[in-house]
Design a protein around this motif. Structure first.
Motif, PDB file in Angstrom:
ATOM      1  N   PHE A   1      -9.133  -8.708  11.333  1.00 33.90           N
ATOM      2  CA  PHE A   1      -9.625  -7.743  10.357  1.00 33.90           C
ATOM      3  C   PHE A   1     -10.097  -6.447  11.018  1.00 33.90           C
ATOM      4  O   PHE A   1      -9.739  -5.354  10.574  1.00 33.90           O
ATOM      5  CB  PHE A   1     -10.768  -8.371   9.541  1.00 33.90           C
ATOM      6  CG  PHE A   1     -11.387  -7.412   8.579  1.00 33.90           C
ATOM      7  CD1 PHE A   1     -10.779  -7.153   7.363  1.00 33.90           C
ATOM      8  CD2 PHE A   1     -12.568  -6.754   8.883  1.00 33.90           C
ATOM      9  CE1 PHE A   1     -11.338  -6.263   6.463  1.00 33.90           C
ATOM     10  CE2 PHE A   1     -13.136  -5.861   7.994  1.00 33.90           C
ATOM     11  CZ  PHE A   1     -12.518  -5.612   6.779  1.00 33.90           C
ATOM     12  N   GLU A   2     -10.893  -6.564  12.061  1.00 34.42           N
ATOM     13  CA  GLU A   2     -11.476  -5.382  12.686  1.00 34.42           C
ATOM     14  C   GLU A   2     -10.411  -4.442  13.234  1.00 34.42           C
ATOM     15  O   GLU A   2     -10.527  -3.222  13.122  1.00 34.42           O
ATOM     16  CB  GLU A   2     -12.450  -5.788  13.799  1.00 34.42           C
ATOM     17  CG  GLU A   2     -13.703  -6.479  13.298  1.00 34.42           C
ATOM     18  CD  GLU A   2     -13.510  -7.955  12.941  1.00 34.42           C
ATOM     19  OE1 GLU A   2     -12.412  -8.511  13.216  1.00 34.42           O
ATOM     20  OE2 GLU A   2     -14.438  -8.540  12.377  1.00 34.42           O
TER      21      GLU A   2
ATOM     22  N   LEU B   1      -8.586  -2.771  10.240  1.00 40.40           N
ATOM     23  CA  LEU B   1      -9.440  -1.757   9.619  1.00 40.40           C
ATOM     24  C   LEU B   1      -9.538  -0.510  10.492  1.00 40.40           C
ATOM     25  O   LEU B   1      -9.462   0.617   9.990  1.00 40.40           O
ATOM     26  CB  LEU B   1     -10.827  -2.333   9.348  1.00 40.40           C
ATOM     27  CG  LEU B   1     -11.793  -1.403   8.620  1.00 40.40           C
ATOM     28  CD1 LEU B   1     -11.248  -0.995   7.253  1.00 40.40           C
ATOM     29  CD2 LEU B   1     -13.155  -2.056   8.486  1.00 40.40           C
TER      30      LEU B   1
ATOM     31  N   LEU C   1      -6.358   1.394  10.137  1.00 43.08           N
ATOM     32  CA  LEU C   1      -6.310   2.008   8.812  1.00 43.08           C
ATOM     33  C   LEU C   1      -7.196   3.255   8.764  1.00 43.08           C
ATOM     34  O   LEU C   1      -6.792   4.288   8.230  1.00 43.08           O
ATOM     35  CB  LEU C   1      -6.750   0.992   7.749  1.00 43.08           C
ATOM     36  CG  LEU C   1      -6.780   1.486   6.311  1.00 43.08           C
ATOM     37  CD1 LEU C   1      -5.421   2.018   5.877  1.00 43.08           C
ATOM     38  CD2 LEU C   1      -7.244   0.360   5.393  1.00 43.08           C
ATOM     39  N   GLU C   2      -8.382   3.181   9.334  1.00 38.89           N
ATOM     40  CA  GLU C   2      -9.276   4.347   9.387  1.00 38.89           C
ATOM     41  C   GLU C   2      -8.646   5.495  10.162  1.00 38.89           C
ATOM     42  O   GLU C   2      -8.786   6.665   9.785  1.00 38.89           O
ATOM     43  CB  GLU C   2     -10.615   3.952   9.991  1.00 38.89           C
ATOM     44  CG  GLU C   2     -11.443   3.079   9.065  1.00 38.89           C
ATOM     45  CD  GLU C   2     -12.686   2.498   9.725  1.00 38.89           C
ATOM     46  OE1 GLU C   2     -12.764   2.477  10.984  1.00 38.89           O
ATOM     47  OE2 GLU C   2     -13.574   2.068   8.985  1.00 38.89           O
TER      48      GLU C   2
ATOM     49  N   LYS D   1      -4.004  -2.092   4.494  1.00 39.48           N
ATOM     50  CA  LYS D   1      -4.978  -2.255   3.410  1.00 39.48           C
ATOM     51  C   LYS D   1      -4.796  -3.608   2.729  1.00 39.48           C
ATOM     52  O   LYS D   1      -5.768  -4.329   2.502  1.00 39.48           O
ATOM     53  CB  LYS D   1      -4.818  -1.127   2.397  1.00 39.48           C
ATOM     54  CG  LYS D   1      -5.721  -1.224   1.190  1.00 39.48           C
ATOM     55  CD  LYS D   1      -5.430  -0.069   0.244  1.00 39.48           C
ATOM     56  CE  LYS D   1      -5.804  -0.352  -1.161  1.00 39.48           C
ATOM     57  NZ  LYS D   1      -4.878  -1.134  -1.932  1.00 39.48           N
TER      58      LYS D   1
ATOM     59  N   CYS E   1      -6.066  -6.339   5.033  1.00 40.45           N
ATOM     60  CA  CYS E   1      -7.536  -6.393   5.050  1.00 40.45           C
ATOM     61  C   CYS E   1      -8.064  -7.046   3.777  1.00 40.45           C
ATOM     62  O   CYS E   1      -8.986  -7.870   3.833  1.00 40.45           O
ATOM     63  CB  CYS E   1      -8.121  -4.994   5.205  1.00 40.45           C
ATOM     64  SG  CYS E   1      -7.947  -4.301   6.868  1.00 40.45           S
ATOM     65  N   GLU E   2      -7.487  -6.690   2.641  1.00 42.26           N
ATOM     66  CA  GLU E   2      -7.919  -7.291   1.376  1.00 42.26           C
ATOM     67  C   GLU E   2      -7.692  -8.802   1.380  1.00 42.26           C
ATOM     68  O   GLU E   2      -8.551  -9.563   0.928  1.00 42.26           O
ATOM     69  CB  GLU E   2      -7.180  -6.657   0.202  1.00 42.26           C
ATOM     70  CG  GLU E   2      -7.629  -5.245  -0.094  1.00 42.26           C
ATOM     71  CD  GLU E   2      -6.785  -4.546  -1.142  1.00 42.26           C
ATOM     72  OE1 GLU E   2      -5.668  -5.029  -1.463  1.00 42.26           O
ATOM     73  OE2 GLU E   2      -7.237  -3.503  -1.646  1.00 42.26           O
TER      74      GLU E   2
ATOM     75  N   LEU F   1     -10.316 -10.431   3.567  1.00 39.44           N
ATOM     76  CA  LEU F   1     -11.624 -10.432   2.909  1.00 39.44           C
ATOM     77  C   LEU F   1     -11.700 -11.491   1.813  1.00 39.44           C
ATOM     78  O   LEU F   1     -12.703 -12.202   1.691  1.00 39.44           O
ATOM     79  CB  LEU F   1     -11.931  -9.054   2.327  1.00 39.44           C
ATOM     80  CG  LEU F   1     -12.339  -7.986   3.333  1.00 39.44           C
ATOM     81  CD1 LEU F   1     -12.469  -6.632   2.636  1.00 39.44           C
ATOM     82  CD2 LEU F   1     -13.636  -8.348   4.019  1.00 39.44           C
TER      83      LEU F   1
END
Length: 84
Positions: free
Chosen positions: A14-15, A18, A21-22, A49, A52-53, A56
């Protein structure tokens, strides 16, 4: 930013997803990326995205909420109610 395939995205923690993506968002907001590159990295951003969803949602499903009785003792655990 790395140029990994969608299969590689599925293996990303995830990290890392993300963070990439940032970075994509930052580049697109600057507006200094040529149109063709913008389209390519936007599509990658969409895949990141979604990944990541998914991660989560999976984490939320594993979280449990501990039920306490009126006297403060633990009654047990129940799945997380994300709507509460």
């Amino acid at each position: 930013m790395t140029d990994q395939s969608p299969t590689d995205i599925a293996q990303m923690p995830f990290e890392a997803a993300l963070a990439e993506l940032e970075e994509i968002v930052r580049k697109l907001e600057q507006g200094s990326v040529p149109l063709e590159d913008s389209i390519r990295i936007y599509e990658r951003g969409e895949a990141l995205k979604k990944h990541c969803e998914t991660l989560l949602k999976s984490a939320e499903a594993r979280i449990e909420k501990i039920g306490l009785g009126p006297d403060g003792t633990v009654r047990g655990a129940a799945p997380l109610d994300v709507d509460a």
